[in-house]
Design a protein around this motif. Structure first.
Motif, mmCIF file in Angstrom:
data_model
loop_
_atom_site.group_PDB
_atom_site.id
_atom_site.type_symbol
_atom_site.label_atom_id
_atom_site.label_comp_id
_atom_site.label_asym_id
_atom_site.label_seq_id
_atom_site.Cartn_x
_atom_site.Cartn_y
_atom_site.Cartn_z
ATOM 1 N N ALA A 95 -16.059 3.013 -16.117
ATOM 2 C CA ALA A 95 -16.122 1.740 -16.834
ATOM 3 C C ALA A 95 -14.973 0.903 -16.287
ATOM 4 C CB ALA A 95 -15.975 1.949 -18.334
ATOM 5 N N LEU A 116 -20.654 7.718 -23.157
ATOM 6 C CA LEU A 116 -20.393 6.461 -22.451
ATOM 7 C C LEU A 116 -20.956 5.296 -23.246
ATOM 8 C CD1 LEU A 116 -23.126 5.189 -20.923
ATOM 9 C CD2 LEU A 116 -22.770 7.144 -19.452
ATOM 10 N N ASP A 118 -19.783 0.944 -24.522
ATOM 11 C CA ASP A 118 -18.712 0.166 -25.149
ATOM 12 C C ASP A 118 -18.919 0.271 -26.652
ATOM 13 O OD1 ASP A 118 -17.059 -1.766 -26.256
ATOM 14 O OD2 ASP A 118 -17.288 -3.129 -24.564
ATOM 15 N N LEU A 130 -17.044 -4.761 -20.432
ATOM 16 C CA LEU A 130 -16.961 -3.721 -19.414
ATOM 17 C C LEU A 130 -18.233 -3.620 -18.588
ATOM 18 C CD1 LEU A 130 -15.309 -0.857 -21.499
ATOM 19 C CD2 LEU A 130 -14.182 -2.419 -19.914
ATOM 20 N N ILE A 132 -20.299 -0.661 -16.491
ATOM 21 C CA ILE A 132 -20.378 0.796 -16.379
ATOM 22 C C ILE A 132 -21.267 1.144 -15.199
ATOM 23 C CG2 ILE A 132 -21.036 2.943 -17.524
ATOM 24 C CD1 ILE A 132 -20.502 1.558 -20.190
#
Length: 228
Positions: A95, A116, A118, A130, A132
């Motif tokens: 990320a 995983l 946000d 972010l 990823i």
């Protein structure tokens, strides 16, 4: 957790180009699998991590799906709401955010057994800051927020499950903060190796050094000291 915001300004055009590049990178042979096509080992992993009865896990898996990504595929881009959480069955992701100079700064490295997404975007409905991206071929089990909430509305058991997910994500975030506050770069690198040595060795050095906050040259020196 600290958030990194892509501020509007003179480099907006560059950010737009980055998003276009990411979209292009994402047009690959991604494989989507339903629960019926899952490997049995995935179920075993989830039973171990969630600590819920198998019957309950089967209910959960009815609303989940597995995605197998190729290397360097984008799972989530900035300025979008992240309305699902993922559990990495196999592989690795990073990320990262883009600073005002247009540089990519790795914020998280996540491997087998990590969640995983946000989480702030997930719980608030606000756009994520972010990006990823997969670093290796990666298999992820996804849990969509809307479907989890549907389960909760049907059975209070799932309210406790949602809290458990929140606790696991919080502990992951706390570990990252602890690494930054209490460990030097070499100790943080050793912590990564302990977590998943085989996978860490496959991740490009530039992403690991960015995550550790050091240069690739410094990481090379650390590796030489460790290997003797």
């Amino acid at each position: 957790m600290r958030k990194f915001i892509l501020y509007p300004g003179s480099y907006d055009y560059g950010i737009t180009q980055i998003h276009r590049r990411l979209q292009a990178k994402n047009r690959k042979n991604t494989i989507f699998t339903t629960f019926t096509g899952m490997n049995a080992s995935i179920k075993e992993n989830l039973l171990e991590i969630f600590q819920i009865p198998e019957q309950r896990l089967n209910e959960l898996l009815d609303i989940t799906y597995v995605v197998t990504y190729n290397r360097n595929e984008v799972i989530g881009t900035a300025n979008r709401i992240f309305d699902r959480l993922g559990y990495i069955v196999d592989g690795a992701t990073r990320a990262y955010y883009v600073n005002e100079a247009g540089e990519e700064i790795s914020y998280l490295l996540q491997v087998n057994g990590d969640f995983l997404g946000d989480y702030e975007s997930y719980i608030t409905g606000k756009k994520s800051d972010l990006i990823i991206e997969t670093l290796l071929k990666t298999e992820v089990v996804f849990f969509e927020k809307a479907k989890i909430e549907q389960l909760i509305s049907q059975d209070v058991f799932w309210l406790g499950f949602a809290k458990k997910i929140s606790d696991l994500v919080f502990l992951d975030a706390k570990q990252r903060i602890n690494d930054l506050l209490f460990y030097n770069p070499e100790q943080r690198y050793l912590n990564l190796l302990k977590k998943s040595p085989g996978i860490i060795q496959k991740i490009p050095q530039k992403y690991i050094s960015s995550y550790l906050g050091i240069t690739p040259q410094s990481l090379s020196r650390i590796r030489k000291r460790i290997t003797g």
